[in-house]
Design a protein around this motif. Sequence first.
Motif, PDB file in Angstrom:
ATOM      1  N   PRO A   1     152.279  52.674 130.674  1.00 36.77           N
ATOM      2  CA  PRO A   1     153.523  53.364 129.701  1.00 36.77           C
ATOM      3  C   PRO A   1     154.015  51.951 128.872  1.00 36.77           C
ATOM      4  N   GLY A   2     154.578  52.611 127.770  1.00 34.67           N
ATOM      5  CA  GLY A   2     155.515  51.275 127.077  1.00 34.67           C
ATOM      6  C   GLY A   2     154.540  50.654 126.137  1.00 34.67           C
ATOM      7  N   GLY A   3     154.822  49.647 125.521  1.00 36.29           N
ATOM      8  CA  GLY A   3     153.984  48.627 124.589  1.00 36.29           C
ATOM      9  C   GLY A   3     153.596  49.506 123.452  1.00 36.29           C
ATOM     10  N   ILE A   4     152.305  49.363 123.257  1.00 34.77           N
ATOM     11  CA  ILE A   4     151.494  49.814 122.135  1.00 34.77           C
ATOM     12  C   ILE A   4     151.005  51.255 122.271  1.00 34.77           C
ATOM     13  N   THR A   5     151.446  51.988 121.486  1.00 35.22           N
ATOM     14  CA  THR A   5     150.915  53.396 121.502  1.00 35.22           C
ATOM     15  C   THR A   5     149.373  53.433 120.353  1.00 35.22           C
ATOM     16  N   VAL A   6     148.423  53.950 120.844  1.00 33.89           N
ATOM     17  CA  VAL A   6     147.048  54.417 120.277  1.00 33.89           C
ATOM     18  C   VAL A   6     147.288  55.916 120.085  1.00 33.89           C
ATOM     19  N   LEU A   7     147.445  56.388 118.837  1.00 32.01           N
ATOM     20  CA  LEU A   7     147.503  57.601 118.454  1.00 32.01           C
ATOM     21  C   LEU A   7     146.276  58.188 117.842  1.00 32.01           C
ATOM     22  N   ALA A   8     145.517  59.044 118.357  1.00 27.09           N
ATOM     23  CA  ALA A   8     144.222  59.738 117.678  1.00 27.09           C
ATOM     24  C   ALA A   8     144.796  60.975 116.975  1.00 27.09           C
ATOM     25  N   SER A   9     144.786  61.009 115.897  1.00 26.55           N
ATOM     26  CA  SER A   9     144.876  62.412 115.143  1.00 26.55           C
ATOM     27  C   SER A   9     144.013  62.358 114.065  1.00 26.55           C
ATOM     28  N   ASP A  10     143.152  63.637 114.028  1.00 32.11           N
ATOM     29  CA  ASP A  10     142.235  63.987 112.755  1.00 32.11           C
ATOM     30  C   ASP A  10     142.971  63.941 111.727  1.00 32.11           C
ATOM     31  N   ASP A  11     144.252  64.523 111.253  1.00 31.50           N
ATOM     32  CA  ASP A  11     144.711  64.557 110.131  1.00 31.50           C
ATOM     33  C   ASP A  11     146.193  63.660 110.251  1.00 31.50           C
ATOM     34  N   ILE A  12     146.513  63.209 109.361  1.00 28.22           N
ATOM     35  CA  ILE A  12     147.922  62.529 109.167  1.00 28.22           C
ATOM     36  C   ILE A  12     148.904  63.697 108.855  1.00 28.22           C
ATOM     37  N   ASP A  13     149.068  64.513 109.517  1.00 22.64           N
ATOM     38  CA  ASP A  13     150.080  65.664 109.266  1.00 22.64           C
ATOM     39  C   ASP A  13     151.470  65.605 109.914  1.00 22.64           C
ATOM     40  N   GLY A  14     152.314  66.538 109.439  1.00 28.74           N
ATOM     41  CA  GLY A  14     153.498  66.544 110.272  1.00 28.74           C
ATOM     42  C   GLY A  14     153.611  66.100 111.493  1.00 28.74           C
ATOM     43  N   ASP A  15     152.812  66.719 112.447  1.00 25.36           N
ATOM     44  CA  ASP A  15     152.774  66.387 114.162  1.00 25.36           C
ATOM     45  C   ASP A  15     152.236  64.880 114.065  1.00 25.36           C
ATOM     46  N   ALA A  16     151.567  64.350 113.287  1.00 22.21           N
ATOM     47  CA  ALA A  16     151.385  62.816 113.571  1.00 22.21           C
ATOM     48  C   ALA A  16     152.355  62.158 112.978  1.00 22.21           C
ATOM     49  N   LEU A  17     152.964  62.405 112.100  1.00 18.87           N
ATOM     50  CA  LEU A  17     154.036  61.548 111.400  1.00 18.87           C
ATOM     51  C   LEU A  17     155.337  61.695 112.577  1.00 18.87           C
ATOM     52  N   ARG A  18     155.694  62.876 113.143  1.00 17.01           N
ATOM     53  CA  ARG A  18     156.505  62.665 114.207  1.00 17.01           C
ATOM     54  C   ARG A  18     156.202  61.972 115.359  1.00 17.01           C
ATOM     55  N   ALA A  19     155.050  62.166 115.690  1.00 19.40           N
ATOM     56  CA  ALA A  19     154.648  61.335 116.897  1.00 19.40           C
ATOM     57  C   ALA A  19     154.807  59.933 116.647  1.00 19.40           C
ATOM     58  N   ILE A  20     154.369  59.409 115.430  1.00 15.47           N
ATOM     59  CA  ILE A  20     154.481  58.035 115.060  1.00 15.47           C
ATOM     60  C   ILE A  20     155.844  57.670 115.125  1.00 15.47           C
TER      61      ILE A  20
ATOM     62  N   VAL B   1     147.307  55.462 125.251  1.00 10.52           N
ATOM     63  CA  VAL B   1     146.518  56.448 124.350  1.00 10.52           C
ATOM     64  C   VAL B   1     147.046  57.839 124.495  1.00 10.52           C
ATOM     65  N   VAL B   2     147.211  58.374 123.097  1.00 14.21           N
ATOM     66  CA  VAL B   2     147.852  59.852 122.934  1.00 14.21           C
ATOM     67  C   VAL B   2     146.817  60.393 122.120  1.00 14.21           C
ATOM     68  N   ALA B   3     146.113  61.292 122.554  1.00 13.21           N
ATOM     69  CA  ALA B   3     144.898  62.132 121.962  1.00 13.21           C
ATOM     70  C   ALA B   3     144.883  63.540 122.461  1.00 13.21           C
ATOM     71  N   ALA B   4     144.862  64.578 121.605  1.00 11.20           N
ATOM     72  CA  ALA B   4     144.826  65.977 121.991  1.00 11.20           C
ATOM     73  C   ALA B   4     143.461  66.014 122.694  1.00 11.20           C
ATOM     74  N   ASP B   5     142.351  65.549 122.066  1.00 12.02           N
ATOM     75  CA  ASP B   5     141.102  65.734 122.811  1.00 12.02           C
ATOM     76  C   ASP B   5     140.900  64.806 123.855  1.00 12.02           C
ATOM     77  N   PRO B   6     140.596  65.530 124.847  1.00 15.61           N
ATOM     78  CA  PRO B   6     140.329  64.681 126.108  1.00 15.61           C
ATOM     79  C   PRO B   6     139.093  63.515 126.085  1.00 15.61           C
ATOM     80  N   PHE B   7     138.131  64.270 125.595  1.00 19.80           N
ATOM     81  CA  PHE B   7     136.937  63.263 125.482  1.00 19.80           C
ATOM     82  C   PHE B   7     137.215  62.008 124.577  1.00 19.80           C
ATOM     83  N   LEU B   8     138.130  62.292 123.529  1.00 18.05           N
ATOM     84  CA  LEU B   8     138.464  61.090 122.493  1.00 18.05           C
ATOM     85  C   LEU B   8     139.384  60.310 123.317  1.00 18.05           C
ATOM     86  N   ARG B   9     140.255  60.837 123.875  1.00 17.17           N
ATOM     87  CA  ARG B   9     141.297  60.016 124.764  1.00 17.17           C
ATOM     88  C   ARG B   9     140.624  59.127 125.910  1.00 17.17           C
TER      89      ARG B   9
END
Length: 189
Positions: A37-56, A12-20
């Motif tokens: 580690p490895g496998g599937i990444t669950v990415l929590a991002s408020d917006d689908i912005d440049g940072d989120a796209l780069r993380a994906i 799980v990747v999330a900037a907000d520790p409570f959400l994570r």
Amino acid sequence: MTTLETAVHVRVVAADPFLRAGLEAALSTAPGLALAPGGITVLASDDIDGDALRAIESAEGAVVLVTRQRDAAAAVRALGAGACAVLHRDRTGPDTLVAAVRAAATGHGTLPPGLLDDLVRMRAETPSLDPREQAVLRMVADGHETAEIATALSYSSRTVSAIVHDITHRLRLKNRAHAVAYALRQGLI
């Protein structure tokens, strides 16, 4: 009980520790899934912005995106970056999240029904060009004059002008240059 070696690994990747922590709690109790580690990444991002796209794009495995953003065009960008699932944060419960992770582990994608409807509607609204229009616009893009295009395609100059006019009128474009730029951006030529 599933061992760590045979379980689907989820990170799980999330900037907000409570959400994570909430996402990890939902996933940690699901049979067959293991936070590792490895496998599937669950990415929590408020917006689908440049940072989120780069993380994906930089994720090693499949990505399940959990976001607040409901914009279908942004979801398309996320899917284009490599996400295999886009879930709306306020409409995703533990069961939906687990199902999306399991689907991702088998190479399948998940979209909420409303977003799927929006994507289908977007596709239906995307203009297209018939082969004759594409040929004319390609030649316009290459800098050919109306008479040259007419000769090369065995049309009259009037037909070429009518085709260009029809394209600009139908797509609500300003002129030939705008039509070429639009068609290139949209991948129509």
